[in-house]
Design a protein around this motif. Structure first.
Motif, PDB file in Angstrom:
ATOM      1  N   UNK A   1       0.860  -1.182   0.000  1.00 33.04           N
ATOM      2  CA  UNK A   1       0.000   0.000   0.000  1.00 33.04           C
ATOM      3  C   UNK A   1       0.892   1.225   0.000  1.00 33.04           C
ATOM      4  N   UNK A   2       0.748   2.080  -0.985  1.00 34.75           N
ATOM      5  CA  UNK A   2       1.552   3.303  -1.070  1.00 34.75           C
ATOM      6  C   UNK A   2       0.644   4.521  -0.964  1.00 34.75           C
ATOM      7  N   UNK A   3       1.013   5.453  -0.079  1.00 33.87           N
ATOM      8  CA  UNK A   3       0.334   6.751  -0.078  1.00 33.87           C
ATOM      9  C   UNK A   3       1.289   7.871  -0.428  1.00 33.87           C
ATOM     10  N   UNK A   4       2.537   7.530  -0.755  1.00 36.40           N
ATOM     11  CA  UNK A   4       3.490   8.464  -1.350  1.00 36.40           C
ATOM     12  C   UNK A   4       3.967   7.879  -2.677  1.00 36.40           C
ATOM     13  N   UNK A   5       4.213   8.711  -3.642  1.00 35.52           N
ATOM     14  CA  UNK A   5       4.680   8.245  -4.944  1.00 35.52           C
ATOM     15  C   UNK A   5       6.074   7.653  -4.833  1.00 35.52           C
TER      16      UNK A   5
ATOM     17  N   UNK B   1       3.099  -2.702   4.277  1.00 42.68           N
ATOM     18  CA  UNK B   1       3.124  -4.069   3.756  1.00 42.68           C
ATOM     19  C   UNK B   1       1.922  -4.803   4.330  1.00 42.68           C
ATOM     20  N   UNK B   2       1.157  -5.469   3.466  1.00 50.64           N
ATOM     21  CA  UNK B   2       0.042  -6.300   3.907  1.00 50.64           C
ATOM     22  C   UNK B   2       0.345  -7.762   3.638  1.00 50.64           C
ATOM     23  N   UNK B   3       0.013  -8.627   4.592  1.00 47.97           N
ATOM     24  CA  UNK B   3       0.205 -10.064   4.419  1.00 47.97           C
ATOM     25  C   UNK B   3      -1.122 -10.785   4.601  1.00 47.97           C
ATOM     26  N   UNK B   4      -1.346 -11.786   3.764  1.00 51.98           N
ATOM     27  CA  UNK B   4      -2.530 -12.633   3.845  1.00 51.98           C
ATOM     28  C   UNK B   4      -2.091 -14.090   3.720  1.00 51.98           C
ATOM     29  N   UNK B   5      -3.012 -15.006   4.035  1.00 51.54           N
ATOM     30  CA  UNK B   5      -2.704 -16.437   3.934  1.00 51.54           C
ATOM     31  C   UNK B   5      -3.765 -17.150   3.110  1.00 51.54           C
ATOM     32  N   UNK B   6      -3.307 -17.961   2.163  1.00 54.13           N
ATOM     33  CA  UNK B   6      -4.189 -18.878   1.442  1.00 54.13           C
ATOM     34  C   UNK B   6      -4.018 -20.236   2.105  1.00 54.13           C
ATOM     35  N   UNK B   7      -4.904 -20.542   3.037  1.00 56.34           N
ATOM     36  CA  UNK B   7      -4.734 -21.712   3.899  1.00 56.34           C
ATOM     37  C   UNK B   7      -4.751 -23.013   3.094  1.00 56.34           C
TER      38      UNK B   7
ATOM     39  N   UNK C   1     -12.516 -18.638  -6.270  1.00 59.42           N
ATOM     40  CA  UNK C   1     -11.115 -18.965  -6.035  1.00 59.42           C
ATOM     41  C   UNK C   1     -10.894 -19.210  -4.550  1.00 59.42           C
ATOM     42  N   UNK C   2      -9.739 -19.778  -4.228  1.00 58.20           N
ATOM     43  CA  UNK C   2      -9.398 -20.060  -2.848  1.00 58.20           C
ATOM     44  C   UNK C   2      -9.248 -18.741  -2.080  1.00 58.20           C
ATOM     45  N   UNK C   3      -9.912 -18.612  -0.933  1.00 59.99           N
ATOM     46  CA  UNK C   3      -9.897 -17.322  -0.222  1.00 59.99           C
ATOM     47  C   UNK C   3      -8.553 -17.007   0.407  1.00 59.99           C
ATOM     48  N   UNK C   4      -8.292 -15.717   0.517  1.00 56.51           N
ATOM     49  CA  UNK C   4      -7.138 -15.220   1.270  1.00 56.51           C
ATOM     50  C   UNK C   4      -7.647 -14.682   2.597  1.00 56.51           C
ATOM     51  N   UNK C   5      -7.008 -15.081   3.658  1.00 56.83           N
ATOM     52  CA  UNK C   5      -7.416 -14.649   4.983  1.00 56.83           C
ATOM     53  C   UNK C   5      -6.496 -13.530   5.468  1.00 56.83           C
ATOM     54  N   UNK C   6      -7.042 -12.488   6.081  1.00 60.03           N
ATOM     55  CA  UNK C   6      -6.236 -11.335   6.487  1.00 60.03           C
ATOM     56  C   UNK C   6      -5.278 -11.690   7.613  1.00 60.03           C
ATOM     57  N   UNK C   7      -4.063 -11.167   7.528  1.00 62.81           N
ATOM     58  CA  UNK C   7      -3.079 -11.374   8.584  1.00 62.81           C
ATOM     59  C   UNK C   7      -2.707 -10.055   9.248  1.00 62.81           C
ATOM     60  N   UNK C   8      -2.078  -9.133   8.494  1.00 62.56           N
ATOM     61  CA  UNK C   8      -1.559  -7.936   9.149  1.00 62.56           C
ATOM     62  C   UNK C   8      -1.330  -6.810   8.159  1.00 62.56           C
ATOM     63  N   UNK C   9      -1.179  -5.622   8.719  1.00 60.43           N
ATOM     64  CA  UNK C   9      -0.699  -4.435   8.018  1.00 60.43           C
ATOM     65  C   UNK C   9       0.468  -3.880   8.812  1.00 60.43           C
ATOM     66  N   UNK C  10       1.613  -3.710   8.160  1.00 59.00           N
ATOM     67  CA  UNK C  10       2.820  -3.212   8.813  1.00 59.00           C
ATOM     68  C   UNK C  10       3.279  -1.946   8.102  1.00 59.00           C
ATOM     69  N   UNK C  11       3.474  -0.878   8.854  1.00 57.70           N
ATOM     70  CA  UNK C  11       3.810   0.426   8.287  1.00 57.70           C
ATOM     71  C   UNK C  11       5.301   0.498   7.991  1.00 57.70           C
ATOM     72  N   UNK C  12       5.643   1.081   6.838  1.00 57.42           N
ATOM     73  CA  UNK C  12       7.024   1.239   6.376  1.00 57.42           C
ATOM     74  C   UNK C  12       7.430   2.704   6.416  1.00 57.42           C
ATOM     75  N   UNK C  13       8.676   2.965   6.818  1.00 60.21           N
ATOM     76  CA  UNK C  13       9.133   4.343   6.781  1.00 60.21           C
ATOM     77  C   UNK C  13      10.508   4.534   7.389  1.00 60.21           C
ATOM     78  N   UNK C  14      10.801   5.766   7.744  1.00 64.40           N
ATOM     79  CA  UNK C  14      12.106   6.126   8.288  1.00 64.40           C
ATOM     80  C   UNK C  14      12.319   5.451   9.640  1.00 64.40           C
TER      81      UNK C  14
END
Length: 548
Positions: free
Chosen positions: A119-123, A167-173, A236-249
């Motif tokens: 996920x980007x909110x800056x170019x 960064x977002x992570x999901x799992x296809x169990x 299709x096989x579902x993706x299950x939500x895991x996490x959102x981790x913020x990236x930066x300085x």
């Protein structure tokens, strides 16, 4: 006890392996329905990422230091290196007509249920404007799933100084269910921990920090990553939500964006997910535990990062090279010894510390202790030991271990919280037997079991914290993987073990509501290479892009 907590405990109990019976699983492997290891979104714009040399950007030891310098600006090059080192391919292996890819983030059975999103909110340049992207590791490219309009991106950038995306992570169990059946949910969570730690190390190479927002609920993860878009995911096989981790300085405070607003702002969705298998088997144990571990929005979890355990000798090893060379050992040679200093350093890397990768990526109090089977470490007698990763849990763990004759003697001449549990003895056979009779657990320099304080954590935090416990175990495993390589050895995670056999060895309660539970095993030693296997470069199929 809440119904959800009862379900989680019942799931864990039902998926234990025993010497007389394994956890419910498929009676055979249906190769016709083996899942495709690569999810793609047809119709989504593909943004190829350059394959850049990471060598020289960061030493291995620097991965464990919080940089005081500004990180590299987000760009095609920097994000390409970040995603490659975190989730990209590391090599291809083959035997006969069979060929498969290895990745920098390890996975149970090399099945890779974890999917990555950016996920980007800056170019990050003309090609990477604010929006949602899915990472395609085979193509080393980003698939544009949605656009974040300029006005919304500007608001988010202003609200999150020093942060450029997440960064977002999901799992296809199903990818794990196909082989492991009911126990697969555990392995998916281990793999999230491996991937999170791998991403944290990759962020360090670029001078960035990566931190999970522990307040975010699964509903927000679903919205931000488009996991609820039925037209794109129908059939299709579902993706299950895991996490959102913020990236930066590195020094910027964790200021998470308003995730719900971000999700609503995403527009111009494109792409339809591919189906991975012609058919799928559903395991009732997993169908029950998935909703029971669904995470709601929460307040920040209490976390006081402990100080570092001590100083360790620096090396001049290159971080990117070490990450790319990581492999899982298939066999151990049974005789290679590990230097005492390398052993202590490996254990020190598993201890959370203030601002230290990888555990600062998951700001929760450590809940796992390590029980070690030491076989061939210079300067340390063979036998059974314990490493206490959270000093506050020493007393409760010691009191829970009711086996006769446990000594709990502090090991001298080390700053580590390491305790000898029994008189010196050869524990190779014990280690192998407890890891489902796998010789690899007894043939290395040492192996270990990761025991989690599940009773306290689940009771105080909630049933969804069952996932966090496994993530922590996977992160410990990833730290040991890299330390094994740094010591000239090799490591392997072991998901097959006799849970209650380990409990009985220590005198722990074996009931469903027991306060301590075995979650993961690991082994380190001298590997035996399988010379039958052919090896090809990770991205040799992309000759138009450079790779060192």
């Amino acid at each position: 006890m809440s119904e959800a907590l009862r379900i989680v405990r019942a799931y864990h109990q039902a998926t234990k392996h025993h010497t007389h019976a394994f956890a419910p699983g498929p009676g055979f492997l249906d190769w016709e329905s083996q899942p495709d290891p690569f999810r793609r979104y047809s119709g989504a714009a593909l943004v190829p990422l350059p394959l850049v040399a990471g060598r020289g950007r960061c030493s291995y030891d620097a991965l464990y230091e919080l940089s005081t310098q500004a990180g590299q600006a987000p760009s095609l090059e920097s994000l390409g290196l970040f995603l490659e080192l975190a989730l990209g391919l590391s090599a291809w292996k083959s035997i006969g007509t069979d060929r498969w890819a290895l990745r920098n983030n390890p996975s149970s059975g090399n099945l890779h249920p974890t999917e990555g999103y950016l996920l980007l909110w800056r170019s990050a340049g003309p090609e990477l404007q604010p929006g949602l992207y899915h990472y395609a590791p085979h193509e080393h490219a980003l698939e544009r799933r949605a656009v974040l309009p300029a006005a919304a991106a500007t608001r988010l950038a202003g609200a999150c100084p020093g942060r450029f995306g997440a960064l977002g992570l999901t799992s296809i169990v199903w990818r794990e269910e196909w082989k492991y059946g009911a126990r697969a949910y555990r392995y998916c969570q281990h793999d999230v921990g491996h991937a999170l730690a791998a991403a944290r190390y990759a962020a360090s190479v670029l001078g960035w920090r990566l931190v999970v927002d522990t307040t975010v609920g699964d509903e927000e993860v679903v919205g931000c990553l488009g996991l609820d878009r039925s037209p794109d995911l129908a059939g299709v096989e579902p993706e299950h939500p895991d996490l959102l981790a913020v990236l930066g300085e590195p020094r910027s405070s964790l200021v998470a964006p308003p995730w719900a607003q971000l999700a609503r702002a995403l527009t111009d969705w494109t792409g339809r997910a591919n189906r991975l298998s012609p058919e799928r088997v559903r395991w009732p144990q997993i169908a029950a535990v998935l909703p029971a571990t669904r995470k709601p929005q929460t307040s920040p979890l209490p976390y006081l990062p402990p100080p570092a355990a001590g100083a360790w000798a620096a090396t001049d090893m290159d971080a990117s090279s070490l990450i790319r060379q990581r492999r899982s050992a298939q066999r151990m040679d049974g005789h290679t010894r590990m230097a005492g200093e390398a052993f202590e350093r490996a254990l020190a890397r598993t201890l959370p510390a203030d601002g230290c990768a990888p555990f600062d990526a998951l700001p929760v109090a450590p809940a796992l202790n390590l029980v070690l089977f030491v076989h061939a470490v210079e300067g340390l007698a063979p036998g059974l030991y314990a490493l206490i990763r959270n000093a506050k849990r020493l007393e409760s763990f010691r009191d829970a271990c009711q086996a006769q004759g446990l000594e709990w003697a502090p090991v001298a001449d080390t700053p580590l919280p390491l305790f000898r549990l029994q008189a010196p003895a050869d524990v190779r056979r014990t280690a192998a037997e407890l890891s489902c009779h796998q010789g690899i657990a007894g043939g290395g320099a040492f192996s270990l079991a990761m025991l989690a304080d599940t009773g306290r954590v689940l009771g105080a935090t909630g049933p969804w914290a069952y996932r966090h416990l496994h993530w922590e175990a996977g992160m410990v495993g990833q730290a040991l993987y890299l330390e094994s390589e740094a010591a000239g050895l090799r490591g392997t995670g072991i998901g097959c073990f006799f849970d209650d056999g380990v409990h009985r060895l220590l005198g722990l309660d074996t009931s469903a509501d027991a306060p301590w539970q075995d979650l993961y095993h690991f082994t380190v030693g001298g590997p035996v290479e399988d010379l039958r296997l052919g090896t090809e470069p990770a991205y040799g199929h992309l000759p138009d892009r450079y790779h060192p």
